[in-house]
Design an enzyme around this catalytic site. Structure first.
Site, PDB file in Angstrom:
ATOM      1  N   ASP A   1      64.918-128.288  12.564  1.00  0.00           N
ATOM      2  CA  ASP A   1      65.510-127.037  12.119  1.00  0.00           C
ATOM      3  C   ASP A   1      64.506-126.404  11.137  1.00  0.00           C
ATOM      4  OD1 ASP A   1      67.468-125.105  11.152  1.00  0.00           O
ATOM      5  OD2 ASP A   1      67.626-126.414   9.397  1.00  0.00           O
ATOM      6  N   PHE A   2      64.670-125.120  10.834  1.00  0.00           N
ATOM      7  CA  PHE A   2      63.730-124.455   9.919  1.00  0.00           C
ATOM      8  C   PHE A   2      64.313-124.344   8.503  1.00  0.00           C
ATOM      9  CE2 PHE A   2      61.956-120.478   8.069  1.00  0.00           C
ATOM     10  CZ  PHE A   2      60.637-120.903   7.949  1.00  0.00           C
ATOM     11  N   ASP A   3      65.261-123.406   8.296  1.00  0.00           N
ATOM     12  CA  ASP A   3      65.775-123.133   6.947  1.00  0.00           C
ATOM     13  C   ASP A   3      66.488-124.346   6.352  1.00  0.00           C
ATOM     14  OD1 ASP A   3      65.458-120.050   6.480  1.00  0.00           O
ATOM     15  OD2 ASP A   3      66.122-120.270   8.557  1.00  0.00           O
TER      16      ASP A   3
ATOM     17  N   ASP B   1      69.715-129.725   8.224  1.00  0.00           N
ATOM     18  CA  ASP B   1      70.392-129.680   6.912  1.00  0.00           C
ATOM     19  C   ASP B   1      71.795-129.104   6.979  1.00  0.00           C
ATOM     20  OD1 ASP B   1      69.439-126.972   7.423  1.00  0.00           O
ATOM     21  OD2 ASP B   1      70.126-126.558   5.379  1.00  0.00           O
TER      22      ASP B   1
HETATM   23 MG   LIG Z   1      68.964-125.153   8.349  1.00  0.00          MG
END
Ligand SMILES: [Mg+2]
Length: 275
Positions: free
Chosen positions: A29-31, A203
């Site tokens: 995932d990124f953010d 996250d």
């Molecule tokens: Mg995220």
């Protein structure tokens, strides 16, 4: 939620990956996972060292990919230095092929409706709510005004029911998107088809779908190893951490964990990772 097997030791996950590196993949995932969470989503860049670790990893294993709710064009900009990393945007509704963004044919007809939805959100919701129009996905961020959560969620639920859209709750955000069969789980399931080892780093609640897919694959295929890594946070992090094999405390720590994976490959300087 129960995992399918005994607790995994980090050293064992790494050695299993090194021994089948040609059939191993790393999905991120990124953010909040390899990038910080900021009030202004447009200002976010990967944490220091993340892009470099992905580049090295891509040379060592079969597949490295980003799986994000961001538009693919945004990811393309942030990961321009690592064309070997696959990019999945808008939960897989977009990919990047030869530098060009490709949008899923089933999702494309929803664009006008989603554009109207973004305009409705700007008109209906209080000004403190950041309405992010990502073409096929509308994100309603209430990070600067957490007290508006209830109002934002009610508005989103009503619209989702009325228009037949999917809702995704996340860290100080509600997202609405077309009801097409794409999520982080479907992307990882397809990507991992030819792999025997797959790591997923996330996250937030939407990352749980990718965790589920890795667990289901392990149940069907005893030769497959899924490694779930949660990046802790005080918002939705506990939910994901409970289902993870390993947890790091912040996005800034993800490159360090990757160093311990990379260091285990022959010819790389070995480092041991605690826990
Ligand atoms: Mg995220």
């Amino acid at each position: 939620m129960a995992t399918s097997r005994a607790p995994l030791r980090f050293a064992d996950a790494v050695s299993a990956t090194v021994s089948e590196s040609a059939k191993s993949g790393f999905f991120f995932d990124f953010d909040g996972t390899i990038a910080p969470i900021l009030r202004d989503p447009a200002a976010v860049f990967p944490v220091p060292g993340a892009v470099e670790r992905l580049r090295v990893l891509a040379g060592l294993v079969s597949r490295v990919a980003i799986v994000s709710a961001r538009p693919a064009a945004f990811l393309s900009d942030r990961f321009a230095a690592v064309p070997q990393v696959r990019l999945y945007g808008l939960y897989g509704m977009q990919t990047v092929v030869d530098g060009q963004v490709r949008t899923d044919a089933e999702a494309r007809p929803w664009a006008p409706l989603m554009r109207d939805l973004a305009a409705d959100a700007l008109r209906d919701l209080p000004g403190e709510v950041l309405v992010e129009d990502k073409a096929l996905l509308v994100a309603l961020h209430y990070r600067t005004a957490p007290a508006l959560r209830g109002a934002v969620e009610r508005w989103a639920s009503t619209k989702a029911a009325e228009l037949g859209l999917r809702e995704q709750y996340g860290r100080m955000v509600v997202e609405l998107r077309p009801p097409v069969e794409h999520d982080k789980g479907t992307v990882v399931e397809r990507e991992a088809e030819t792999l025997t080892r797959a790591w997923y780093f996330g996250d937030d609640l939407s990352d749980g779908r990718a965790f589920d897919v890795l667990r289901d694959r392990e149940l069907r295929d005893p030769a497959f190893l899924g490694v779930r890594v949660a990046v802790a946070n005080g918002e939705t992090g506990d939910e994901l951490a409970r289902r993870a094999d390993f947890t790091v405390s912040a996005p800034e720590d993800t490159p360090d964990l990757l160093d311990h994976v990379i260091g285990a490959f022959p010819g790389r300087s070995a480092r041991s990772y605690p826990g």
